[in-house]
Design a protein around this motif. Structure first.
Motif, short mmCIF file in Angstrom:
data_model
loop_
_atom_site.label_atom_id
_atom_site.label_comp_id
_atom_site.label_asym_id
_atom_site.label_seq_id
_atom_site.Cartn_x
_atom_site.Cartn_y
_atom_site.Cartn_z
N GLU A 146 -35.08 -49.43 44.81
CA GLU A 146 -34.95 -48.41 43.86
C GLU A 146 -36.84 -47.85 44.43
O GLU A 146 -37.03 -46.60 44.11
CB GLU A 146 -34.18 -47.55 43.11
N PHE A 147 -37.06 -48.46 43.42
CA PHE A 147 -38.21 -48.63 42.60
C PHE A 147 -39.75 -48.54 44.72
O PHE A 147 -40.35 -47.34 44.50
CB PHE A 147 -39.37 -49.80 41.99
N THR A 148 -39.35 -49.60 44.81
CA THR A 148 -39.80 -49.60 45.98
C THR A 148 -40.00 -48.05 46.33
O THR A 148 -41.11 -48.15 47.52
CB THR A 148 -39.31 -50.27 46.92
N ASP A 149 -38.65 -47.93 47.12
CA ASP A 149 -38.65 -46.29 47.75
C ASP A 149 -39.44 -44.96 47.03
O ASP A 149 -40.22 -44.17 47.19
CB ASP A 149 -37.06 -46.37 47.76
N GLY A 150 -38.93 -45.22 46.03
CA GLY A 150 -39.76 -44.37 45.00
C GLY A 150 -41.41 -44.37 44.69
O GLY A 150 -42.03 -43.15 44.42
N ILE A 151 -41.79 -45.11 44.90
CA ILE A 151 -43.05 -45.33 44.74
C ILE A 151 -43.87 -45.79 46.12
O ILE A 151 -45.12 -44.80 46.43
CB ILE A 151 -43.62 -47.49 44.85
N ASP A 152 -43.00 -45.71 47.20
CA ASP A 152 -43.78 -44.92 49.03
C ASP A 152 -44.00 -43.77 48.46
O ASP A 152 -45.06 -43.10 48.85
CB ASP A 152 -43.14 -45.37 49.73
N ARG A 153 -42.27 -42.63 48.30
CA ARG A 153 -42.66 -41.25 47.78
C ARG A 153 -43.94 -40.65 46.79
O ARG A 153 -44.61 -40.14 46.86
CB ARG A 153 -42.43 -40.72 47.30
N LEU A 154 -44.29 -41.77 45.40
CA LEU A 154 -45.37 -41.11 44.87
C LEU A 154 -46.81 -41.44 45.24
O LEU A 154 -47.66 -40.53 45.09
CB LEU A 154 -45.11 -42.04 43.45
N ARG A 155 -46.87 -43.00 46.23
CA ARG A 155 -48.33 -42.74 46.44
C ARG A 155 -48.52 -41.66 47.53
O ARG A 155 -49.23 -41.04 48.08
CB ARG A 155 -47.72 -44.04 47.38
#
Length: 228
Positions: free
Chosen positions: A110-119
């Protein structure tokens, strides 16, 4: 009638609000850009924090996986020695650790997906912020040009034209003076024909230009003694 008055008041208020916004558009834009910049910086920090937390979850998952591997090795050794009790206790711990590992990996995903969107969102925000700052600089330049054109009255513009004409005349006169001085120098450098003729005659080249006293005496002698 009362409704119309209320509508009129609202309309006037709207016009006043728009006029105020137009008059102070640049300061308002500058403050909005500063607010947006703080928002982008906060989002950047949030992405950095999410990346740090994701790395922590990854490290936690690696530790859990290592503990599980170690317990499995020890549980197998316990079974080989006939220690069912130790193997059973190890199996319970392995089951608990595997549940924690599953949760850690889900959180990490979940962090990985969220980080990609945030970036992606931060990159878009930074691009828009940069465009806003370029637009602000362009708007400031246009406003300064507009105020310069507004603040310079027509008489001043006419004065500029007069000054340019005066400068042109002055440059023409200065150039004329320079050319005159050059011509005078050229004339002074040229030999005077009369002076040159006198110089040549004095040297005995050609007929003398000036009658000498000796010439006059010879002429008088000739008149006094015509028979000679």
């Amino acid at each position: 009638m009362f409704k119309q008055i209320v509508t009129l008041i609202r309309g006037r208020a709207h016009e006043a609000e728009e006029a105020f916004g137009d008059r102070h558009a640049l300061p308002i834009l500058a403050q909005q850009i500063r607010d947006a910049a703080r928002g982008v910086e906060s989002a950047r920090r949030a992405v950095a924090l999410a990346i740090a937390q994701n790395r922590l979850e990854k490290e936690n998952a690696e530790r859990l996986s290592a503990r599980i591997d170690d317990l499995e090795t020890r549980a197998i050794a316990a079974l080989e020695k006939g220690r069912e009790d130790l193997a059973t206790e190890a199996a319970a711990s392995i089951a608990r650790l595997e549940t924690e590992l599953l949760n850690a990996r889900q959180v990490q995903a979940e962090f990985t997906d969220g980080i990609d969107r945030l970036r992606q969102a931060v990159r878009q925000s930074e691009t828009r912020l940069a465009a806003l700052r370029r637009g602000e600089r362009l708007a400031e330049a246009r406003d300064r040009t507009r105020r310069l054109s507004r603040d310079v009255p027509g008489n001043d513009l006419a004065t500029l034209s007069d000054a340019e004409a005066t400068l042109a005349r002055l440059e023409t006169r200065q150039r004329e003076a320079e050319l005159t001085a050059e011509a005078l120098v050229e004339l002074e450098d040229r030999p005077d024909p009369t002076a040159l003729a006198e110089k040549l005659a004095a040297a005995g080249c050609g007929r003398p230009l000036v009658t000498s006293a000796e010439d006059v005496l010879e002429r008088l002698r000739a008149k006094a003694n015509p028979t000679l």
